[in-house]
Design a protein around this motif. Structure first.
Motif, PDB file in Angstrom:
ATOM      1  N   UNK A 361     -29.099 -39.040  14.435  1.00 47.94           N
ATOM      2  CA  UNK A 361     -28.670 -40.179  14.248  1.00 47.94           C
ATOM      3  C   UNK A 361     -29.292 -40.873  13.029  1.00 47.94           C
ATOM      4  N   UNK A 362     -30.894 -41.026  12.960  1.00 50.83           N
ATOM      5  CA  UNK A 362     -31.583 -41.518  12.149  1.00 50.83           C
ATOM      6  C   UNK A 362     -32.497 -40.727  11.356  1.00 50.83           C
ATOM      7  N   UNK A 363     -32.089 -40.194  10.108  1.00 54.82           N
ATOM      8  CA  UNK A 363     -33.022 -39.227   9.522  1.00 54.82           C
ATOM      9  C   UNK A 363     -34.115 -39.548   9.035  1.00 54.82           C
ATOM     10  N   UNK A 364     -34.551 -40.948   8.797  1.00 55.26           N
ATOM     11  CA  UNK A 364     -35.642 -41.487   8.737  1.00 55.26           C
ATOM     12  C   UNK A 364     -36.649 -41.520   9.936  1.00 55.26           C
ATOM     13  N   UNK A 365     -36.150 -41.227  11.207  1.00 58.42           N
ATOM     14  CA  UNK A 365     -36.884 -40.859  12.381  1.00 58.42           C
ATOM     15  C   UNK A 365     -36.906 -39.602  13.005  1.00 58.42           C
ATOM     16  N   UNK A 366     -35.948 -38.921  13.116  1.00 57.41           N
ATOM     17  CA  UNK A 366     -35.609 -37.732  13.552  1.00 57.41           C
ATOM     18  C   UNK A 366     -35.590 -36.454  12.663  1.00 57.41           C
ATOM     19  N   UNK A 367     -36.837 -35.836  12.904  1.00 54.58           N
ATOM     20  CA  UNK A 367     -36.774 -34.323  11.976  1.00 54.58           C
ATOM     21  C   UNK A 367     -36.742 -33.342  12.607  1.00 54.58           C
ATOM     22  N   UNK A 368     -36.035 -32.316  12.127  1.00 55.82           N
ATOM     23  CA  UNK A 368     -35.713 -31.016  12.546  1.00 55.82           C
ATOM     24  C   UNK A 368     -36.465 -30.010  11.800  1.00 55.82           C
ATOM     25  N   UNK A 369     -37.199 -29.117  12.336  1.00 57.45           N
ATOM     26  CA  UNK A 369     -37.821 -28.070  11.623  1.00 57.45           C
ATOM     27  C   UNK A 369     -36.799 -27.037  10.718  1.00 57.45           C
ATOM     28  N   UNK A 370     -37.636 -26.403   9.880  1.00 56.33           N
ATOM     29  CA  UNK A 370     -36.676 -25.588   9.125  1.00 56.33           C
ATOM     30  C   UNK A 370     -36.050 -24.316   9.782  1.00 56.33           C
ATOM     31  N   UNK A 371     -36.685 -23.982  10.944  1.00 55.02           N
ATOM     32  CA  UNK A 371     -36.242 -22.734  11.819  1.00 55.02           C
ATOM     33  C   UNK A 371     -35.415 -23.415  12.684  1.00 55.02           C
ATOM     34  N   UNK A 372     -35.168 -24.766  12.961  1.00 53.32           N
ATOM     35  CA  UNK A 372     -34.424 -25.493  13.857  1.00 53.32           C
ATOM     36  C   UNK A 372     -34.491 -25.198  15.430  1.00 53.32           C
ATOM     37  N   UNK A 373     -36.070 -25.151  15.449  1.00 52.65           N
ATOM     38  CA  UNK A 373     -36.503 -24.648  16.966  1.00 52.65           C
ATOM     39  C   UNK A 373     -37.463 -25.961  17.388  1.00 52.65           C
ATOM     40  N   UNK A 374     -37.704 -26.570  16.572  1.00 52.13           N
ATOM     41  CA  UNK A 374     -38.626 -27.784  16.880  1.00 52.13           C
ATOM     42  C   UNK A 374     -38.131 -29.182  16.110  1.00 52.13           C
ATOM     43  N   UNK A 375     -38.361 -30.412  17.072  1.00 54.53           N
ATOM     44  CA  UNK A 375     -37.771 -31.534  16.560  1.00 54.53           C
ATOM     45  C   UNK A 375     -38.797 -32.512  16.812  1.00 54.53           C
ATOM     46  N   UNK A 376     -39.151 -33.595  16.104  1.00 56.44           N
ATOM     47  CA  UNK A 376     -39.913 -34.706  16.132  1.00 56.44           C
ATOM     48  C   UNK A 376     -39.343 -36.097  15.933  1.00 56.44           C
ATOM     49  N   UNK A 377     -39.486 -37.123  16.802  1.00 60.08           N
ATOM     50  CA  UNK A 377     -38.993 -38.411  16.310  1.00 60.08           C
ATOM     51  C   UNK A 377     -40.510 -39.215  16.161  1.00 60.08           C
ATOM     52  N   UNK A 378     -40.316 -39.887  15.089  1.00 62.24           N
ATOM     53  CA  UNK A 378     -41.484 -40.806  14.802  1.00 62.24           C
ATOM     54  C   UNK A 378     -40.966 -42.152  14.499  1.00 62.24           C
TER      55      UNK A 378
END
Length: 561
Positions: A361-378
């Motif tokens: 929803x929020x690209x500035x807060x939710x980041x998905x890794x290049x391998x699409x196996x890891x996600x981080x919300x900042x």
């Protein structure tokens, strides 16, 4: 035989012609050398098959006679070769002068060898005795090695056999090499006997009257004679006939046996059971190196000749306990087994999927890794501004992330790990249609207790009879929240390293596990009237990592190495 008679009446050759370079019988010689013709002037010699030219000519300048000898280059020269710059400053002699000098040296060297025939005979006798002694010593040492192998019954039999075979092979190779060296010395000494070998050739060479021909052949003969005289004066056996250094010594193997501390330590942090069993171990400190390892596991399985310090076992039985242990092996044999480790396989086949970055929803807060196996919300500046505008002490937004697969049947299992420092992260499943609605109508919450899940957190939907479209477990701040019937507020436990999720689509049931021990944590229900997707919800800052397949991880490590 005459080279010009027609068979089968070919006669024996009686003359040879150096100009025609052929052998003739008397009749054919007269026929091909008629009287009164230039051929009648040809020089005839004894019949032979090896005709040398009457006069040596320069190979670089046609028809130029070799009239000079360069002592620096040790080669014959024609008048044109003598003028070349390459021979400037060299000592060049007329070939007749070189002929006289070489002839005197060779005659002197030959006379010296002929005058020391008794010394040559004595050395030949000594060499033949050394050859015989070499054979006798070799046989004796071979028997000694065999006896040592029989008497060493207290030592490991495999060591004795291996050392005995290698030592016997080395002994035979040494015998052959020494015998060849001594036989070469005998042949060299026998060529120094009168009328044999080098002496016979030298005597014939001294009869040569043509200076260029003599110099051409005398160069190598002079070097051979000079070396033979040097060997005659400084005689020594080319090989030792004794084999005293060949002894059956298994001290190194015994040391390895006494220091065989292959009691391995299983690395429980890296060892796991997922789509395959991955067993990892390490050698104790100051351990003897191992050649390979043997891994044994219950379920009638065994892996031999494992290189490295890890092993992978596939074709697993679901929801079963495997008992594994490992031992090392080197020249000394196998060591002791390590302590047993118990691994529980997943209750259902492992589902491999990736995080769908399109659902963020929020690209500035939710980041998905290049391998699409890891996600981080900042939580970023936008969240801070939203909280300031709302004039509240706490204003949070939920960010939804969904897997890229939709489950329509069967039982499936997957695992993930949540970062202990995360604020709130929800892990579970949900109807794909309801997840899309949530995606298009995001919920802003004044409290982290409010969410559109099955109601296990808030209790808002307990009164509803319908099966909830979502089923989540909440984790955060190093804890995991588990609903409990006896406690309206639920119970909290320490966050497990990995969380496992098992969905039974036909029964509409979701079971959450401690993925490390496969201990069930909580079980809930979810509406499976349509496709169901793995779902993850971030409230505040947090991060999660999907469990990588063992097969994929081994392939990545192999590609890197």
């Amino acid at each position: 035989m005459c080279q010009f008679c027609k068979p089968p009446q070919a006669l024996e050759a009686t003359k040879g012609c150096t100009d025609c370079r052929a052998s003739f019988c008397n009749e054919c010689f007269k026929l091909y050398h008629p009287w009164g013709t230039p051929r009648a002037q040809h020089e005839h010699i004894q019949p032979t098959l090896n005709f040398r030219p009457k006069v040596l000519t320069c190979p670089e300048h046609d028809q130029e006679k070799l009239q000079f000898y360069c002592r620096s280059c040790q080669r014959l020269l024609c008048p044109l070769c003598k003028l070349r710059r390459i021979h400037a400053g060299h000592k060049i002699l007329p070939v007749t002068q070189a002929y006289q000098a070489l002839k005197e040296k060779i005659a002197k060297e030959m006379n010296y060898i002929l005058s020391n025939q008794e010394t040559v005979l004595a050395q030949i006798t000594q060499l033949e005795s050394a050859i015989t002694q070499t054979e006798v010593n070799n046989t004796a040492h071979r028997q000694d090695i065999a006896e040592q192998g029989v008497t060493a019954t207290h030592q490991p039999y495999i060591f004795v056999c291996e050392r005995h075979a290698s030592l016997t092979q080395a002994l035979e190779a040494a015998r052959q090499k020494r015998s060849e060296a001594l036989a070469a010395q005998v042949a060299e000494r026998r060529s120094l006997m009168e009328h044999a070998g080098l002496m016979a050739f030298t005597q014939e060479l001294l009869k040569e009257q043509d200076a260029p021909c003599f110099v051409q052949a005398a160069r190598q003969t002079h070097n051979r004679l000079n070396k033979s005289i040097e060997n005659l004066q400084c005689f020594a056996l080319a090989a030792d006939p004794s084999f005293r250094h060949f002894q059956l010594d298994v001290s190194k193997e015994l040391k390895l046996l006494t220091e065989l501390h292959f009691i391995h330590v299983i690395d429980t942090q890296r060892t796991l059971a997922y789509d395959q069993l991955f067993l990892c171990w390490r050698l104790p400190q100051d351990s003897v190196p191992a050649w390979h390892f043997s891994v044994e596991y219950r379920r009638r399985g065994r892996l031999d000749e494992v290189n490295g310090t890890s092993a992978v076992i596939d074709r697993l039985e679901m929801d079963s306990v495997y008992v594994l242990r490992v031992r090392g092996c080197n020249k000394a044999g196998y060591g002791e087994y390590s302590e047993e480790v118990y691994l529980h396989t997943p209750p259902a086949p492992v589902l491999n999927f990736y995080l769908d970055s399109r659902w963020g929803l929020h690209a500035d807060r939710l980041v998905v890794s290049k391998e699409q196996r890891c996600a981080r919300s900042v939580p970023g500046l936008s969240l801070l501004q939203a909280a300031d505008h709302a004039l509240t002490s706490c204003h949070l937004t939920s960010d939804l992330l969904v897997g890229d697969v939709a489950i329509t049947q069967g039982r499936h299992y997957w695992a993930c790990s949540v970062e202990p420092g995360s604020y709130l992260v929800k892990v579970g499943v949900g109807l794909e249609s309801k997840l899309q609605e949530w995606f298009h109508l995001p919920q802003d919450m004044a409290s982290p207790r409010y969410d559109p899940d099955s109601g296990h957190d808030s209790g808002a939907e307990d009164a509803l009879d319908s099966i909830p479209p979502f089923c989540f477990l909440t984790m955060g701040m190093g804890k995991i929240y588990l609903p409990h019937p006896s406690s309206p507020a639920g119970l909290t436990y320490p966050l497990p390293p990995r969380l496992g999720v098992c969905l039974d689509f036909e029964k509409g049931r979701v079971t959450f596990y401690d993925a490390h021990s496969l201990r069930p944590l909580w079980e809930g229900h979810v509406d499976c009237s349509g496709p169901v997707c793995p779902a993850f919800c971030f409230i505040g800052g947090g991060a999660l990592q999907l469990q990588e397949l063992v097969a994929n991880r081994n392939r990545y490590e192999h590609d890197v190495t």
